[in-house]
Design an enzyme around this catalytic site. Structure first.
Site, PDB file in Angstrom:
ATOM      1  N   SER A  13     -16.647  53.586 -50.366  1.00 22.69           N
ATOM      2  CA  SER A  13     -17.366  54.825 -50.032  1.00 22.69           C
ATOM      3  C   SER A  13     -18.802  54.802 -50.546  1.00 22.69           C
ATOM      4  CB  SER A  13     -16.612  56.048 -50.556  1.00 22.69           C
ATOM      5  OG  SER A  13     -16.680  56.130 -51.959  1.00 22.69           O
ATOM      6  N   ASN A  14     -19.064  54.132 -51.656  1.00 21.03           N
ATOM      7  CA  ASN A  14     -20.456  54.008 -52.120  1.00 21.03           C
ATOM      8  C   ASN A  14     -21.258  53.122 -51.180  1.00 21.03           C
ATOM      9  OD1 ASN A  14     -21.114  55.416 -54.781  1.00 21.03           O
ATOM     10  ND2 ASN A  14     -19.085  54.574 -55.192  1.00 21.03           N
ATOM     11  N   ILE A  92     -14.798  40.739 -63.149  1.00 21.60           N
ATOM     12  CA  ILE A  92     -15.655  40.402 -64.291  1.00 21.60           C
ATOM     13  C   ILE A  92     -16.442  39.162 -63.897  1.00 21.60           C
ATOM     14  CG2 ILE A  92     -15.629  39.521 -66.660  1.00 21.60           C
ATOM     15  CD1 ILE A  92     -13.250  41.436 -67.148  1.00 21.60           C
ATOM     16  N   ASN A 107     -25.071  47.870 -60.481  1.00 18.95           N
ATOM     17  CA  ASN A 107     -23.667  48.256 -60.503  1.00 18.95           C
ATOM     18  C   ASN A 107     -23.583  49.767 -60.678  1.00 18.95           C
ATOM     19  OD1 ASN A 107     -20.781  47.882 -60.689  1.00 18.95           O
ATOM     20  ND2 ASN A 107     -20.962  48.228 -62.891  1.00 18.95           N
ATOM     21  N   HIS A 109     -20.954  52.522 -62.407  1.00 17.27           N
ATOM     22  CA  HIS A 109     -19.786  52.610 -63.294  1.00 17.27           C
ATOM     23  C   HIS A 109     -19.473  54.085 -63.537  1.00 17.27           C
ATOM     24  CE1 HIS A 109     -16.868  51.462 -66.278  1.00 17.27           C
ATOM     25  NE2 HIS A 109     -17.370  52.391 -67.069  1.00 17.27           N
ATOM     26  N   GLU A 143     -23.034  41.248 -70.304  1.00 12.51           N
ATOM     27  CA  GLU A 143     -22.095  42.109 -71.014  1.00 12.51           C
ATOM     28  C   GLU A 143     -21.562  43.185 -70.071  1.00 12.51           C
ATOM     29  OE1 GLU A 143     -21.878  44.539 -75.238  1.00 12.51           O
ATOM     30  OE2 GLU A 143     -23.761  43.619 -74.636  1.00 12.51           O
ATOM     31  N   LEU A 144     -20.249  43.291 -69.988  1.00 12.98           N
ATOM     32  CA  LEU A 144     -19.602  44.201 -69.033  1.00 12.98           C
ATOM     33  C   LEU A 144     -20.092  45.643 -69.206  1.00 12.98           C
ATOM     34  CD1 LEU A 144     -17.315  44.510 -66.869  1.00 12.98           C
ATOM     35  CD2 LEU A 144     -15.813  45.134 -68.775  1.00 12.98           C
ATOM     36  N   THR A 172     -18.641  62.535 -55.914  1.00 10.80           N
ATOM     37  CA  THR A 172     -19.695  63.284 -55.224  1.00 10.80           C
ATOM     38  C   THR A 172     -21.062  62.927 -55.810  1.00 10.80           C
ATOM     39  OG1 THR A 172     -18.152  65.090 -54.911  1.00 10.80           O
ATOM     40  CG2 THR A 172     -20.462  65.635 -54.663  1.00 10.80           C
TER      41      THR A 172
HETATM   42  C1  GAR Z   1     -16.209  54.126 -57.735  1.00 13.28           C
HETATM   43  O1  GAR Z   1     -15.756  55.281 -58.373  1.00 13.28           O
HETATM   44  C2  GAR Z   1     -17.000  53.266 -58.696  1.00 13.28           C
HETATM   45  O2  GAR Z   1     -17.755  54.006 -59.593  1.00 13.28           O
HETATM   46  C3  GAR Z   1     -15.901  52.509 -59.389  1.00 13.28           C
HETATM   47  O3  GAR Z   1     -14.970  52.214 -58.387  1.00 13.28           O
HETATM   48  C4  GAR Z   1     -15.032  53.209 -57.371  1.00 13.28           C
HETATM   49  C5  GAR Z   1     -15.229  52.529 -56.047  1.00 13.28           C
HETATM   50  O4  GAR Z   1     -15.148  53.460 -55.002  1.00 13.28           O
HETATM   51  N1  GAR Z   1     -16.402  51.320 -60.026  1.00 13.28           N
HETATM   52  C6  GAR Z   1     -15.904  50.815 -61.135  1.00 13.28           C
HETATM   53  O5  GAR Z   1     -14.953  51.297 -61.717  1.00 13.28           O
HETATM   54  C7  GAR Z   1     -16.605  49.571 -61.624  1.00 13.28           C
HETATM   55  N2  GAR Z   1     -16.217  49.258 -62.966  1.00 13.28           N
HETATM   56  P1  GAR Z   1     -15.706  53.061 -53.564  1.00 13.28           P
HETATM   57  O6  GAR Z   1     -15.037  51.737 -53.180  1.00 13.28           O
HETATM   58  O7  GAR Z   1     -15.229  54.180 -52.682  1.00 13.28           O
HETATM   59  O8  GAR Z   1     -17.189  52.962 -53.616  1.00 13.28           O
END
Ligand code: GAR
Length: 210
Positions: A13-14, A92, A107, A109, A143-144, A172
């Site tokens: 979705s992002n 990772i 990224n 997070h 670093e993660l 959102t």
């Molecule tokens: C999102 O909430 C993103 O922030 C998270 O995974 C989801 C992906 O949603 N990312 C992480 O947790 C990374 N460590 P999406 O596939 O609908 O964009």
């Protein structure tokens, strides 16, 4: 025209929000490819329907992280991107990979970093009794879930929230700050001040949703 390659592992979705904003707002950029490490990632279909090149580099087919990351880099570099966008890409990454894309890989997070790196961010925020949660867009380093912060958005944690409800509220905000961050990158609006990233004209690098 700047070229973007977006990496996903699932729903995407992002990625969808970025693709739509890029064309609707006429960014000086194009999404050259969407790459997934999972063949069944839902987002691949959206990208293909939009005529965007898609590729799968299945991590299960590689014996080591080094081998997977080397192949992933080979596929990414085939599209010659200016920016690599990790959008729910749940792997990772090796230091060699992150170094290769230093200062040109973002990224998202789902926490207010540096709190809650890693997995299960919403469950952990609720367990800790946090009153505010959120999401961070940052440059990727070895670093993660570290690296220079581009934009953060904060949302309230409401009484009775479970992880699903909080994740939906945070999502959102994700769909607002990730396109914004990528847009700033392609417009050259992000400047480095040592290890910190600022908007060239002081654009707001935060968002509060209630
Ligand atoms: C999102 O909430 C993103 O922030 C998270 O995974 C989801 C992906 O949603 N990312 C992480 O947790 C990374 N460590 P999406 O596939 O609908 O964009």
């Amino acid at each position: 025209m700047k070229k973007l390659v977006i990496l996903i592992s699932g729903r995407g979705s992002n990625m969808e929000a970025i693709v739509k904003a890029c064309s609707a707002e006429g960014w000086p950029a194009e999404v050259a490819a969407v790459i997934s490490n999972r063949p069944d990632a839902g987002g691949l279909q959206f990208a293909a329907e939009r005529g965007i090149a898609t590729a799968i580099v299945d991590h299960k087919a590689y014996a080591s992280r080094d081998a997977f990351d080397a192949e992933l880099a080979r596929v990414i570099d085939g599209f010659a991107p200016d920016l690599v966008v990790l959008a729910g890409f749940m792997r990772i990454l090796t230091p060699a990979f992150t170094a290769r894309y230093a200062r040109r890989m973002l990224n998202i997070h789902p926490s207010l970093l540096p709190a809650f790196t890693g997995l299960h961010t919403h469950e952990r925020a609720i367990e800790m009794g946090c009153k505010v949660a959120g999401v961070t867009v940052h440059f990727v380093t070895a670093e993660l879930d570290h690296g220079a912060i581009v934009v953060q958005a904060a949302v309230p944690v409401l009484p009775g929230d479970d992880a699903k409800a909080l994740a939906a509220r945070v999502l959102t905000a994700e769909h607002r700050i990730y396109p914004q961050s990528v847009r700033w990158f392609v417009e050259g609006a992000l400047v480095w001040d040592g290890e910190v990233v600022r908007h060239r004209d002081g654009g707001p690098q935060h968002l509060f949703l209630s």
